[in-house]
Design a protein around this motif. Structure first.
Motif, mmCIF file in Angstrom:
data_model
loop_
_atom_site.group_PDB
_atom_site.id
_atom_site.type_symbol
_atom_site.label_atom_id
_atom_site.label_comp_id
_atom_site.label_asym_id
_atom_site.label_seq_id
_atom_site.Cartn_x
_atom_site.Cartn_y
_atom_site.Cartn_z
ATOM 1 N N ALA A 81 0.835 -1.207 0.000
ATOM 2 C CA ALA A 81 0.000 0.000 0.000
ATOM 3 C C ALA A 81 0.869 1.257 0.000
ATOM 4 O O ALA A 81 0.552 2.246 -0.670
ATOM 5 N N TYR A 82 1.975 1.215 0.727
ATOM 6 C CA TYR A 82 2.887 2.359 0.754
ATOM 7 C C TYR A 82 3.492 2.604 -0.626
ATOM 8 O O TYR A 82 3.641 3.753 -1.062
ATOM 9 N N GLN A 83 3.826 1.510 -1.333
ATOM 10 C CA GLN A 83 4.345 1.658 -2.697
ATOM 11 C C GLN A 83 3.308 2.314 -3.611
ATOM 12 O O GLN A 83 3.639 3.188 -4.425
ATOM 13 N N GLU A 84 2.034 1.902 -3.467
ATOM 14 C CA GLU A 84 0.970 2.498 -4.276
ATOM 15 C C GLU A 84 0.824 3.980 -3.959
ATOM 16 O O GLU A 84 0.626 4.819 -4.854
ATOM 17 N N LEU A 85 0.923 4.317 -2.671
ATOM 18 C CA LEU A 85 0.823 5.729 -2.260
ATOM 19 C C LEU A 85 1.963 6.537 -2.858
ATOM 20 O O LEU A 85 1.760 7.644 -3.377
ATOM 21 N N GLU A 86 3.185 5.992 -2.792
ATOM 22 C CA GLU A 86 4.348 6.681 -3.341
ATOM 23 C C GLU A 86 4.190 6.922 -4.842
ATOM 24 O O GLU A 86 4.505 8.003 -5.350
ATOM 25 N N LYS A 87 3.685 5.904 -5.555
ATOM 26 C CA LYS A 87 3.495 6.048 -7.002
ATOM 27 C C LYS A 87 2.503 7.163 -7.311
ATOM 28 O O LYS A 87 2.708 7.967 -8.226
ATOM 29 N N LYS A 88 1.411 7.206 -6.543
ATOM 30 C CA LYS A 88 0.407 8.240 -6.790
ATOM 31 C C LYS A 88 0.958 9.627 -6.492
ATOM 32 O O LYS A 88 0.717 10.578 -7.237
ATOM 33 N N LEU A 89 1.690 9.750 -5.386
ATOM 34 C CA LEU A 89 2.264 11.055 -5.032
ATOM 35 C C LEU A 89 3.258 11.527 -6.085
ATOM 36 O O LEU A 89 3.264 12.710 -6.468
ATOM 37 N N LEU A 90 4.103 10.601 -6.550
ATOM 38 C CA LEU A 90 5.075 10.963 -7.579
ATOM 39 C C LEU A 90 4.384 11.353 -8.884
ATOM 40 O O LEU A 90 4.794 12.285 -9.570
ATOM 41 N N ALA A 91 3.303 10.635 -9.217
ATOM 42 C CA ALA A 91 2.562 10.956 -10.448
ATOM 43 C C ALA A 91 1.915 12.331 -10.362
ATOM 44 O O ALA A 91 1.952 13.121 -11.314
ATOM 45 N N ILE A 92 1.334 12.643 -9.191
ATOM 46 C CA ILE A 92 0.695 13.958 -9.005
ATOM 47 C C ILE A 92 1.739 15.063 -9.073
ATOM 48 O O ILE A 92 1.517 16.114 -9.697
ATOM 49 N N GLU A 93 2.875 14.842 -8.420
ATOM 50 C CA GLU A 93 3.928 15.852 -8.424
ATOM 51 C C GLU A 93 4.441 16.113 -9.837
ATOM 52 O O GLU A 93 4.635 17.252 -10.247
ATOM 53 N N THR A 94 4.641 15.028 -10.593
ATOM 54 C CA THR A 94 5.098 15.170 -11.982
ATOM 55 C C THR A 94 4.064 15.901 -12.828
ATOM 56 O O THR A 94 4.400 16.775 -13.638
ATOM 57 N N LEU A 95 2.797 15.566 -12.637
ATOM 58 C CA LEU A 95 1.724 16.217 -13.396
ATOM 59 C C LEU A 95 1.674 17.709 -13.104
ATOM 60 O O LEU A 95 1.514 18.529 -14.021
ATOM 61 N N ASP A 96 1.833 18.077 -11.829
ATOM 62 C CA ASP A 96 1.831 19.501 -11.473
ATOM 63 C C ASP A 96 2.957 20.249 -12.173
ATOM 64 O O ASP A 96 2.771 21.375 -12.659
ATOM 65 N N LYS A 97 4.143 19.627 -12.219
ATOM 66 C CA LYS A 97 5.278 20.266 -12.882
ATOM 67 C C LYS A 97 4.997 20.479 -14.369
ATOM 68 O O LYS A 97 5.258 21.556 -14.914
ATOM 69 N N TYR A 98 4.463 19.468 -15.000
ATOM 70 C CA TYR A 98 4.193 19.575 -16.433
ATOM 71 C C TYR A 98 3.114 20.621 -16.717
ATOM 72 O O TYR A 98 3.208 21.374 -17.704
ATOM 73 N N GLU A 99 2.099 20.709 -15.880
ATOM 74 C CA GLU A 99 1.036 21.696 -16.087
ATOM 75 C C GLU A 99 1.597 23.109 -15.966
ATOM 76 O O GLU A 99 1.237 24.011 -16.736
ATOM 77 N N GLU A 100 2.483 23.299 -14.997
ATOM 78 C CA GLU A 100 3.065 24.624 -14.814
ATOM 79 C C GLU A 100 3.932 25.004 -16.008
ATOM 80 O O GLU A 100 3.880 26.135 -16.508
ATOM 81 N N ILE A 101 4.713 24.056 -16.502
ATOM 82 C CA ILE A 101 5.565 24.318 -17.665
ATOM 83 C C ILE A 101 4.724 24.605 -18.904
ATOM 84 O O ILE A 101 5.020 25.530 -19.677
ATOM 85 N N ASN A 102 3.655 23.836 -19.102
ATOM 86 C CA ASN A 102 2.792 24.058 -20.270
ATOM 87 C C ASN A 102 2.152 25.447 -20.234
ATOM 88 O O ASN A 102 1.993 26.107 -21.273
ATOM 89 N N PHE A 103 1.774 25.889 -19.053
ATOM 90 C CA PHE A 103 1.196 27.224 -18.910
ATOM 91 C C PHE A 103 2.193 28.293 -19.335
ATOM 92 O O PHE A 103 1.868 29.250 -20.055
#
Length: 447
Positions: A81-103
Motif C-alpha cells: 500500500a505504501y508503494q501504491e501511495l508513493e506512485k500516486k504522489l510521484l505521479a501527481i507531483e510530476t503532473l503539477d510540474k508539467y502543467e506549470e511548464i505548459n502554462f
C-alpha cells in the motif's frame, strides 16, 4: 490528499495470487477488512480478537484479522500500500510540474521554444537588433546563490569591456521599472574614461512581480530611443522572462525526471526484494529453514515432469526421527525443536546438489527429492544421513532402542512415465519407512 482503496489494491490478480500463496504457506485463516470494517476478503467467521493494521504511510486503510501470523500479511500489505501511495504522489507531483511548464510555454510560441538559457540569449539579442539600433546588448540574470548579476548572453563585444551604467541597472532591479536615456555623453563613463554611452535602454525581466534580471541595451551614438521602442522591447522582455523561467523549470524537470527514474528503480528493487522475501516465507519451514511441505509438493511435480521428458530416474527418501514423541515428552518442546534443527542441518550437509531438495514433510518427518538418482545412489545418501545423525550423539535417554537420537529412512526410486503418478513414489517411500520402523528403527529400507 491522496486516498487509497484497499479493495482496489486487493483486486489486482497478481496480488490476489500472492496473497493466497501467503495464506497457504503460513497455514492460517484470515479476514481482511477495509477502514469501515467491512470484510473484503475472508469467510467472515470469527477468527481472532486480534486485528493487525494495514497502513499506507500514517493512514490506516484496513485490518487483517487473525492470529499472530496474520501480522506478517498485514505488514506485507502495508508495504505494498505504501508503494501504491508513493506512485500516486510521484505521479501527481510530476503532473503539477508539467502543467506549470505548459502554462508558461503558452505565453509565447516563438521564444518559449528555447529550452536553454544560451539559446534564448542568442534569440533575444537577435530580436533586439531587429527592433532597435544597438552596439551592446547584455542579458543578465540574478544568481540566486549570491544575489549578483551574471551575464548569460551578450552581443560579442570584447570580453574586457566593462559595464558602465551599473547604477542605472541597480535602479531598474530595485524598482522593477524600465529606464530609457538619450544623449548622456557626460553622465555615463567607465572609471578610465575609455568608454562612453550616449543612449541606453535598461529593461527588467520580471515574473510575478519579481525581477530576475535585466536586458541592457546601449549605443555610443545618440539614437533617441522612443516610447514605441520601449513598448516593443517591454513586450519582448515579458516573453523573455517567461521563457527564462520555462528554461529554468526545464532544467529542474530534467533533474527531477532523472531523480524520479532513480526513485522508481529503487522502489521496483525494494518491491522485488519484498516479493522474493514473501515467496521464501511462503515456501520455507520457519523452524528448520528447510523447504516446507508446499515447496516439496511443487518441486516434486517439477522434477517428476522433467524426469518424464528426459527419461531419467528420480528417487525419494522419507526420514523420521525415531521415538520423537518420547523425546519431546522427556526433554520438552524447546529441546525437541533444537533436535529437529540439528537433524535438518545434517541433511543439508549431506544433500548438496542444487537439483536436490531437502524439506520438512511434517512434524518430525523429512523428505529428500533426489533428481536423476538411481536406487544405489539414493541408498548411499540415506545411509550417509543415518550415520551422520547417529554420529552427532544427541542424547535420547528414553528411546528404548538407542541412547542417542537416530532416524529411520524409507527409499523409493522409479523412472516416471505419462501413465504413472508421483503419489506412487511417495506411497512406496512411506511403506519403506514403515518397514524400517518395524525392523527396529535406525535403518534404511527399500521397497
Amino acid at each position: 490528499m491522496v486516498k487509497l482503496s484497499l479493495k482496489k489494491i486487493l483486486a489486482k490478480p497478481d496480488l490476489l495470487l500472492m496473497l493466497e500463496n501467503w495464506i497457504n504457506g503460513l497455514h492460517i485463516s484470515i479476514n481482511i477488512l477495509d477502514k469501515e470494517e467491512k470484510i473484503i476478503m475472508g469467510d467472515g467467521g470469527f477468527l481472532s480478537s486480534k486485528r493487525h493494521p494495514i497502513q499506507a504511510g500514517l493512514e490506516v486503510i484496513g485490518w487483517v484479522e487473525g492470529d499472530e501470523k496474520a501480522a506478517i500479511i498485514a505488514e506485507s500489505l502495508s508495504y505494498i500500500a505504501y508503494q501504491e501511495l508513493e506512485k500516486k504522489l510521484l505521479a501527481i507531483e510530476t503532473l503539477d510540474k508539467y502543467e506549470e511548464i505548459n502554462f508558461l510555454y503558452d505565453l509565447s510560441a516563438k521564444i518559449s521554444t528555447c529550452l536553454s538559457i544560451e539559446e534564448l540569449g542568442s534569440l533575444v539579442i537577435n530580436e533586439v537588433k531587429n527592433l532597435v539600433e544597438a552596439e551592446q546588448i547584455w542579458l543578465m540574470l540574478i544568481n540566486h546563490k549570491n544575489g549578483r548579476l551574471k551575464i548569460v548572453a551578450d552581443s560579442h563585444y570584447p570580453s574586457n569591456q566593462k559595464l558602465s551604467n551599473s547604477l542605472i541597472i541597480s535602479h531598474v532591479l530595485k524598482t522593477g521599472k524600465a529606464e530609457i536615456l538619450n544623449d548622456v555623453w557626460e553622465n555615463i563613463a567607465d572609471g578610465e574614461g575609455n568608454q562612453r554611452i550616449c543612449s541606453l535602454i535598461c529593461l527588467p525581466l520580471t515574473i510575478q512581480n519579481k525581477t530576475i534580471g535585466v536586458v541592457n541595451i546601449t549605443h555610443s551614438k545618440p539614437i533617441n530611443y522612443s516610447a514605441e521602442d520601449l513598448k516593443l522591447l517591454t513586450a519582448l522582455t515579458a516573453q523573455t522572462a517567461a521563457a527564462i523561467q520555462v528554461a529554468q523549470y526545464y532544467d529542474k524537470l530534467k533533474e527531477y525526471s532523472y531523480t524520479l527514474e532513480q526513485k522508481v528503480a529503487e522502489r521496483t528493487r525494494d518491491l522485488e526484494k519484498a516479493k522474493q522475501k514473501l515467496e521464501k516465507l511462503a515456501t520455507t519451514d520457519q523452524l528448520t529453514q528447510l523447504a516446507n511441505r508446499r515447496k516439496f509438493d511443487q518441486y516434486l511435480q517439477y522434477e517428476w515432469r522433467r524426469s518424464i521428458r528426459e527419461k531419467i530416474p528420480i528417487s525419494l527418501i522419507l526420514c523420521d526421527v525415531d521415538h520423537f514423541k518420547l523425546y519431546n515428552d522427556c526433554y520438552g518442546h524447546l529441546a525437541g525443536d533444537k533436535c529437529l534443527k540439528r537433524v535438518a542441518k545434517v541433511m543439508e550437509t549431506i544433500v548438496k546438489r542444487s537439483a536436490d531438495l531437502v524439506a520438512r514433510y511434517g512434524g518430525e518427518e523429512f523428505a529428500i527429492v533426489l533428481s536423476n538418482t538411481n536406487l544405489e545412489g539414493a541408498q548411499k545418501v540415506a545411509e550417509d544421513i543415518r550415520l551422520a545423525v547417529a554420529k552427532r550423539k544427541i542424547p535420547h535417554g528414553v528411546s528404548g532402542a538407542n541412547p542417542y537420537v537416530t532416524v529411520s529412512l524409507g527409499i523409493s526410486t522409479t523412472i516416471p512415465s505419462l501413465e504413472s503418478s508421483s503419489k506412487t513414489l511417495i506411497n512406496t517411500a512411506d511403506k519403506a519407512l514403515y518397514q524400517a520402523k518395524e525392523r527396529g528403527r535406525n535403518c534404511c529400507c527399500v521397497l
